[in-house]
Motif scaffolding. Structure first.
Motif, PDB file in Angstrom:
ATOM      1  N   ALA A   2     -47.318 -37.444  30.462  1.00  0.00           N
ATOM      2  CA  ALA A   2     -48.578 -37.402  29.742  1.00  0.00           C
ATOM      3  C   ALA A   2     -49.418 -38.424  30.338  1.00  0.00           C
ATOM      4  O   ALA A   2     -49.077 -39.695  30.622  1.00  0.00           O
ATOM      5  CB  ALA A   2     -48.301 -37.555  28.599  1.00  0.00           C
ATOM      6  N   PHE A   3     -50.708 -38.089  30.462  1.00  0.00           N
ATOM      7  CA  PHE A   3     -51.795 -39.037  30.885  1.00  0.00           C
ATOM      8  C   PHE A   3     -52.302 -39.513  29.942  1.00  0.00           C
ATOM      9  O   PHE A   3     -52.641 -39.046  28.491  1.00  0.00           O
ATOM     10  CB  PHE A   3     -52.913 -38.366  31.668  1.00  0.00           C
ATOM     11  CG  PHE A   3     -52.318 -37.421  32.881  1.00  0.00           C
ATOM     12  CD1 PHE A   3     -51.728 -38.129  33.878  1.00  0.00           C
ATOM     13  CD2 PHE A   3     -52.680 -36.170  33.152  1.00  0.00           C
ATOM     14  CE1 PHE A   3     -51.272 -37.576  35.063  1.00  0.00           C
ATOM     15  CE2 PHE A   3     -52.449 -35.436  34.328  1.00  0.00           C
ATOM     16  CZ  PHE A   3     -51.553 -36.138  35.267  1.00  0.00           C
ATOM     17  N   ARG A   4     -52.760 -40.907  30.103  1.00  0.00           N
ATOM     18  CA  ARG A   4     -53.491 -41.888  28.663  1.00  0.00           C
ATOM     19  C   ARG A   4     -54.942 -41.909  29.135  1.00  0.00           C
ATOM     20  O   ARG A   4     -55.421 -42.076  30.127  1.00  0.00           O
ATOM     21  CB  ARG A   4     -52.930 -43.145  28.853  1.00  0.00           C
ATOM     22  CG  ARG A   4     -53.426 -43.764  27.819  1.00  0.00           C
ATOM     23  CD  ARG A   4     -52.522 -45.043  27.158  1.00  0.00           C
ATOM     24  NE  ARG A   4     -51.201 -44.932  26.557  1.00  0.00           N
ATOM     25  CZ  ARG A   4     -51.209 -44.398  25.394  1.00  0.00           C
ATOM     26  NH1 ARG A   4     -52.304 -44.310  24.561  1.00  0.00           N
ATOM     27  NH2 ARG A   4     -50.061 -44.288  24.795  1.00  0.00           N
ATOM     28  N   ILE A   5     -55.904 -41.403  28.206  1.00  0.00           N
ATOM     29  CA  ILE A   5     -57.137 -41.331  28.437  1.00  0.00           C
ATOM     30  C   ILE A   5     -57.887 -41.967  27.329  1.00  0.00           C
ATOM     31  O   ILE A   5     -57.342 -41.902  26.176  1.00  0.00           O
ATOM     32  CB  ILE A   5     -57.305 -39.853  28.676  1.00  0.00           C
ATOM     33  CG1 ILE A   5     -56.792 -39.137  29.735  1.00  0.00           C
ATOM     34  CG2 ILE A   5     -59.012 -39.680  28.676  1.00  0.00           C
ATOM     35  CD1 ILE A   5     -57.110 -37.667  29.619  1.00  0.00           C
ATOM     36  N   LEU A  22     -58.448 -32.788  24.155  1.00  0.00           N
ATOM     37  CA  LEU A  22     -57.696 -33.668  25.217  1.00  0.00           C
ATOM     38  C   LEU A  22     -56.156 -33.910  24.787  1.00  0.00           C
ATOM     39  O   LEU A  22     -55.041 -33.407  25.338  1.00  0.00           O
ATOM     40  CB  LEU A  22     -57.926 -34.933  25.703  1.00  0.00           C
ATOM     41  CG  LEU A  22     -59.479 -35.063  26.220  1.00  0.00           C
ATOM     42  CD1 LEU A  22     -59.595 -36.551  26.355  1.00  0.00           C
ATOM     43  CD2 LEU A  22     -59.346 -34.042  27.577  1.00  0.00           C
ATOM     44  N   TRP A  27     -52.540 -34.545  26.521  1.00  0.00           N
ATOM     45  CA  TRP A  27     -52.707 -35.766  26.897  1.00  0.00           C
ATOM     46  C   TRP A  27     -52.548 -36.768  25.675  1.00  0.00           C
ATOM     47  O   TRP A  27     -52.889 -36.556  24.808  1.00  0.00           O
ATOM     48  CB  TRP A  27     -53.977 -36.047  27.660  1.00  0.00           C
ATOM     49  CG  TRP A  27     -54.003 -35.145  29.045  1.00  0.00           C
ATOM     50  CD1 TRP A  27     -52.969 -35.375  30.095  1.00  0.00           C
ATOM     51  CD2 TRP A  27     -54.828 -34.189  29.470  1.00  0.00           C
ATOM     52  NE1 TRP A  27     -53.323 -34.286  30.907  1.00  0.00           N
ATOM     53  CE2 TRP A  27     -54.410 -33.920  30.733  1.00  0.00           C
ATOM     54  CE3 TRP A  27     -56.086 -33.817  29.055  1.00  0.00           C
ATOM     55  CZ2 TRP A  27     -55.140 -33.027  31.464  1.00  0.00           C
ATOM     56  CZ3 TRP A  27     -56.748 -32.722  29.828  1.00  0.00           C
ATOM     57  CH2 TRP A  27     -56.405 -32.400  31.067  1.00  0.00           C
ATOM     58  N   VAL A  29     -54.275 -40.012  23.970  1.00  0.00           N
ATOM     59  CA  VAL A  29     -55.652 -40.139  23.836  1.00  0.00           C
ATOM     60  C   VAL A  29     -55.971 -41.227  22.995  1.00  0.00           C
ATOM     61  O   VAL A  29     -55.500 -41.293  21.918  1.00  0.00           O
ATOM     62  CB  VAL A  29     -56.490 -39.039  23.553  1.00  0.00           C
ATOM     63  CG1 VAL A  29     -58.100 -39.247  23.635  1.00  0.00           C
ATOM     64  CG2 VAL A  29     -56.340 -37.672  24.701  1.00  0.00           C
ATOM     65  N   TYR A  47     -54.665 -47.001  31.293  1.00  0.00           N
ATOM     66  CA  TYR A  47     -55.491 -45.906  31.250  1.00  0.00           C
ATOM     67  C   TYR A  47     -55.451 -44.905  32.776  1.00  0.00           C
ATOM     68  O   TYR A  47     -55.537 -45.815  33.695  1.00  0.00           O
ATOM     69  CB  TYR A  47     -56.622 -45.849  30.751  1.00  0.00           C
ATOM     70  CG  TYR A  47     -56.681 -46.181  29.274  1.00  0.00           C
ATOM     71  CD1 TYR A  47     -56.588 -45.251  28.242  1.00  0.00           C
ATOM     72  CD2 TYR A  47     -57.027 -47.534  28.900  1.00  0.00           C
ATOM     73  CE1 TYR A  47     -56.362 -45.869  26.895  1.00  0.00           C
ATOM     74  CE2 TYR A  47     -57.008 -47.866  27.510  1.00  0.00           C
ATOM     75  CZ  TYR A  47     -56.839 -46.884  26.563  1.00  0.00           C
ATOM     76  OH  TYR A  47     -56.425 -47.197  25.306  1.00  0.00           O
ATOM     77  N   ASP A  48     -55.289 -43.956  32.544  1.00  0.00           N
ATOM     78  CA  ASP A  48     -55.471 -42.902  33.878  1.00  0.00           C
ATOM     79  C   ASP A  48     -57.000 -42.438  33.798  1.00  0.00           C
ATOM     80  O   ASP A  48     -57.345 -41.995  35.072  1.00  0.00           O
ATOM     81  CB  ASP A  48     -54.711 -41.779  33.663  1.00  0.00           C
ATOM     82  CG  ASP A  48     -53.141 -42.067  33.609  1.00  0.00           C
ATOM     83  OD1 ASP A  48     -52.791 -42.731  34.623  1.00  0.00           O
ATOM     84  OD2 ASP A  48     -52.394 -41.806  32.411  1.00  0.00           O
ATOM     85  N   SER A 120     -56.923 -33.260  35.559  1.00  0.00           N
ATOM     86  CA  SER A 120     -55.890 -33.180  36.161  1.00  0.00           C
ATOM     87  C   SER A 120     -55.905 -33.507  37.616  1.00  0.00           C
ATOM     88  O   SER A 120     -55.360 -34.489  38.236  1.00  0.00           O
ATOM     89  CB  SER A 120     -54.995 -32.144  36.070  1.00  0.00           C
ATOM     90  OG  SER A 120     -54.189 -32.021  34.844  1.00  0.00           O
ATOM     91  N   ILE A 123     -56.747 -37.425  37.827  1.00  0.00           N
ATOM     92  CA  ILE A 123     -55.842 -38.222  37.726  1.00  0.00           C
ATOM     93  C   ILE A 123     -54.622 -38.625  38.829  1.00  0.00           C
ATOM     94  O   ILE A 123     -54.301 -39.349  39.227  1.00  0.00           O
ATOM     95  CB  ILE A 123     -55.272 -38.038  36.276  1.00  0.00           C
ATOM     96  CG1 ILE A 123     -56.324 -38.312  35.242  1.00  0.00           C
ATOM     97  CG2 ILE A 123     -54.000 -38.973  36.140  1.00  0.00           C
ATOM     98  CD1 ILE A 123     -55.779 -37.901  33.732  1.00  0.00           C
ATOM     99  N   ALA A 131     -49.087 -33.598  38.299  1.00  0.00           N
ATOM    100  CA  ALA A 131     -49.663 -33.265  36.949  1.00  0.00           C
ATOM    101  C   ALA A 131     -48.756 -32.107  36.299  1.00  0.00           C
ATOM    102  O   ALA A 131     -47.781 -31.872  36.857  1.00  0.00           O
ATOM    103  CB  ALA A 131     -50.990 -32.100  37.325  1.00  0.00           C
TER     104      ALA A 131
END
Length: 131
Positions: A2-5, A22, A27, A29, A47-48, A120, A123, A131
């Protein structure tokens, strides 16, 4: 993975709308309502991506973007700006090359889809994460 936004917007409705979009996409968030909180979060969290509004008190989105990009530890962090102003107006106030993407608010269905599709790619391109 999971991406951190980080979502930065003093307008609670706008911030929560983007956060929900999001989170529903899977993701992680965090949301803050001003640039000072954003900079503090960036100091403590990896953060990404950052999504910021344009108008905010004390430090606006263009200045936040500049501060992020001049720091050695976050210079490559992608920044997306959302604004009610036109892209031409924003371009007159800042270097658009600092942004990874610009979208005009309010976000319609097509803009939301474009944002999700683009995140995606951004990042992965900047962090090397799958992704």
């Amino acid at each position: 993975m999971a991406f951190r936004i980080l979502v930065v917007d003093d307008n609670k409705i706008s911030r929560e709308t983007v956060q929900t979009l999001l989170v529903d996409a899977g993701w992680l968030v965090d949301g803050v309502d001003n640039a000072i909180q954003a900079l503090a979060n960036i100091n403590h969290t990896d953060y990404d991506l950052v999504i910021t509004g344009y108008y905010m008190p004390v430090i606006d989105g263009p200045h936040l973007t500049g501060l992020i990009k001049t720091r050695h530890d976050s210079a490559d962090l992608p920044v997306i700006m959302l604004s009610t102003r036109s892209e031409a107006d924003v371009a007159a106030a800042m270097d658009m090359q600092l942004l990874s993407m610009f979208l005009r608010k309010p976000l319609n269905c097509d803009a939301k889809r474009q944002l999700l599709d683009h995140i995606s790619t951004l990042i992965v391109a900047t962090s090397g994460k799958a992704a």
